[in-house]
Design a protein around this motif. Sequence first.
Motif, short mmCIF file in Angstrom:
data_model
loop_
_atom_site.label_atom_id
_atom_site.label_comp_id
_atom_site.label_asym_id
_atom_site.label_seq_id
_atom_site.Cartn_x
_atom_site.Cartn_y
_atom_site.Cartn_z
N LYS A 135 0.83 -1.21 0.00
CA LYS A 135 0.00 0.00 0.00
C LYS A 135 0.87 1.26 0.00
N ILE A 136 0.43 2.25 -0.81
CA ILE A 136 1.12 3.54 -0.88
C ILE A 136 0.08 4.63 -0.74
N THR A 137 0.36 5.61 0.11
CA THR A 137 -0.51 6.79 0.20
C THR A 137 0.27 7.97 -0.38
N CYS A 138 -0.22 8.50 -1.49
CA CYS A 138 0.53 9.51 -2.24
C CYS A 138 -0.21 10.84 -2.25
N MET A 139 0.49 11.89 -1.82
CA MET A 139 -0.09 13.24 -1.78
C MET A 139 0.56 14.10 -2.86
N PRO A 165 -0.33 11.52 -14.20
CA PRO A 165 -0.09 10.09 -14.43
C PRO A 165 -0.37 9.19 -13.23
N VAL A 166 -0.24 9.71 -12.00
CA VAL A 166 -0.54 8.87 -10.83
C VAL A 166 -2.02 8.49 -10.85
N HIS A 167 -2.87 9.49 -11.08
CA HIS A 167 -4.30 9.21 -11.12
C HIS A 167 -4.66 8.33 -12.32
N LEU A 168 -4.02 8.61 -13.45
CA LEU A 168 -4.28 7.83 -14.66
C LEU A 168 -3.91 6.36 -14.44
N ALA A 169 -2.77 6.13 -13.79
CA ALA A 169 -2.34 4.75 -13.51
C ALA A 169 -3.37 4.04 -12.61
N ASN A 170 -3.93 4.81 -11.67
CA ASN A 170 -4.95 4.25 -10.78
C ASN A 170 -6.22 3.92 -11.57
N ALA A 171 -6.66 4.89 -12.38
CA ALA A 171 -7.90 4.74 -13.14
C ALA A 171 -7.81 3.59 -14.15
N LEU A 172 -6.62 3.38 -14.71
CA LEU A 172 -6.45 2.33 -15.72
C LEU A 172 -6.18 0.95 -15.08
N GLY A 173 -6.08 0.91 -13.76
CA GLY A 173 -5.85 -0.36 -13.08
C GLY A 173 -4.41 -0.84 -13.09
N TYR A 174 -3.48 0.04 -13.44
CA TYR A 174 -2.07 -0.38 -13.53
C TYR A 174 -1.48 -0.71 -12.16
N PHE A 175 -1.86 0.04 -11.11
CA PHE A 175 -1.34 -0.28 -9.78
C PHE A 175 -1.86 -1.65 -9.33
N GLN A 176 -3.14 -1.84 -9.60
CA GLN A 176 -3.78 -3.12 -9.26
C GLN A 176 -3.05 -4.29 -9.93
N GLU A 177 -2.70 -4.09 -11.20
CA GLU A 177 -1.99 -5.14 -11.94
C GLU A 177 -0.62 -5.43 -11.32
N ILE A 191 -0.39 -3.58 -6.05
CA ILE A 191 -0.34 -2.57 -4.99
C ILE A 191 -1.61 -1.73 -5.00
N GLU A 192 -1.90 -1.12 -3.85
CA GLU A 192 -3.07 -0.26 -3.71
C GLU A 192 -2.56 1.15 -3.42
N VAL A 193 -2.94 2.10 -4.26
CA VAL A 193 -2.46 3.48 -4.09
C VAL A 193 -3.63 4.40 -3.75
N THR A 194 -3.52 5.07 -2.61
CA THR A 194 -4.50 6.06 -2.19
C THR A 194 -3.94 7.44 -2.52
N GLU A 195 -4.73 8.25 -3.20
CA GLU A 195 -4.28 9.59 -3.59
C GLU A 195 -4.90 10.65 -2.68
N ASP A 254 10.43 -2.91 -3.12
CA ASP A 254 9.71 -3.48 -4.27
C ASP A 254 8.44 -2.72 -4.59
N LYS A 255 7.74 -2.25 -3.56
CA LYS A 255 6.46 -1.59 -3.85
C LYS A 255 6.67 -0.29 -4.62
N TYR A 256 7.83 0.34 -4.44
CA TYR A 256 8.09 1.59 -5.17
C TYR A 256 8.54 1.31 -6.60
N VAL A 257 9.19 0.17 -6.82
CA VAL A 257 9.49 -0.25 -8.20
C VAL A 257 8.17 -0.45 -8.94
#
Length: 321
Positions: A17-21, A30-42, A45-49, A217-220
């Motif tokens: 899990k990552i909480t990004c401000m 791009p952070v939001h776009l990656a979330n919306a496209l499901g890239y973090f999920q793939e 990891i779970e990213v909270t913005e 690893d989660k940041y990679v």
Amino acid sequence: SALPHNAARAAVGQPDKITCMYPVWVGFGPVHLANALGYFQEEGIEVTEILDDDMPNGIAAMERGDIDCYLRTVGEFQGLGRRKDTQGIIIGTIDVSTGGDGWVADGTITSVCDLKGKSIAVEPNLPARLILQMALKKECDLSIKDTNLSDIAAADAIGVFADLKVAAVGAYEPVLSQVAATHSGRGAHILASSKDYDDLILDVIFVHTEELQAHPDKYVKFLRAVYRAVDYFYANQEEAIPIIAQHFSVTPDDFKATLPNFRYTPLAEAIELIGTSEQEGRAYQVFREAMELNLEFGASDVKLLPEDHIDRAVINRVGGS
């Protein structure tokens, strides 16, 4: 859209899990776009913005461990009493300002050197202030102290420039163009901008130092998803723009109008900027230049060294799928 205090806190210390401000600026899209496209999920990891413009709040949140990822310019990263051991280490870049920050001056000012002794105004920690310092230094060997500088809120720049005694104001787009258009009668024009100082205004991704050591690893995975989103953006702008625009409460057309003022950094450029395993990238020099200007202005009170605050290892692991 900030989370309740305890919800944000829970994320730090977990390997997936990552909480990004980050502030309200489309360059961070791009952070939001990656979330919306499901890239973090793939990536598993779970990213909270968290959208938040208040920088002291963000630095304090990272220090407490409420967030573990924050996006700002290199110059802003250095400010606010940062020390060698303050939480936060730069692991990637996200965008470069190519005109989005700068200064509007009246018709009597034809070069930054004409600002000597003149009244000018800017919000203290904006990238615009660094740009003017750099311009004065390079073009006339002057310091910002050679002007009569006052502090304003960037949002008030149009009103401030209505005072004929003010020769120039610093801001960011779209405020910059609005000031120039509103005051065209007095010959208002963009005097200097980030277009002239390639990559001095560099937006970076920095993360909680101890959290990076505990869960590299989660940041990679995070960076891999973000740079995938940058590639998606450039390949599919018509689909990507509405997703990012809505998140930042701007219209797709307004978003398109800002596109000349910044560019997202794809993985190859980000590695060039941060550096390879063997070699420091351009970001180290940007860090040193910004540091000198921040010390001169008093925005920083300790000389920070880029080698203490940039980690090249993470981004150089992103290539592998």
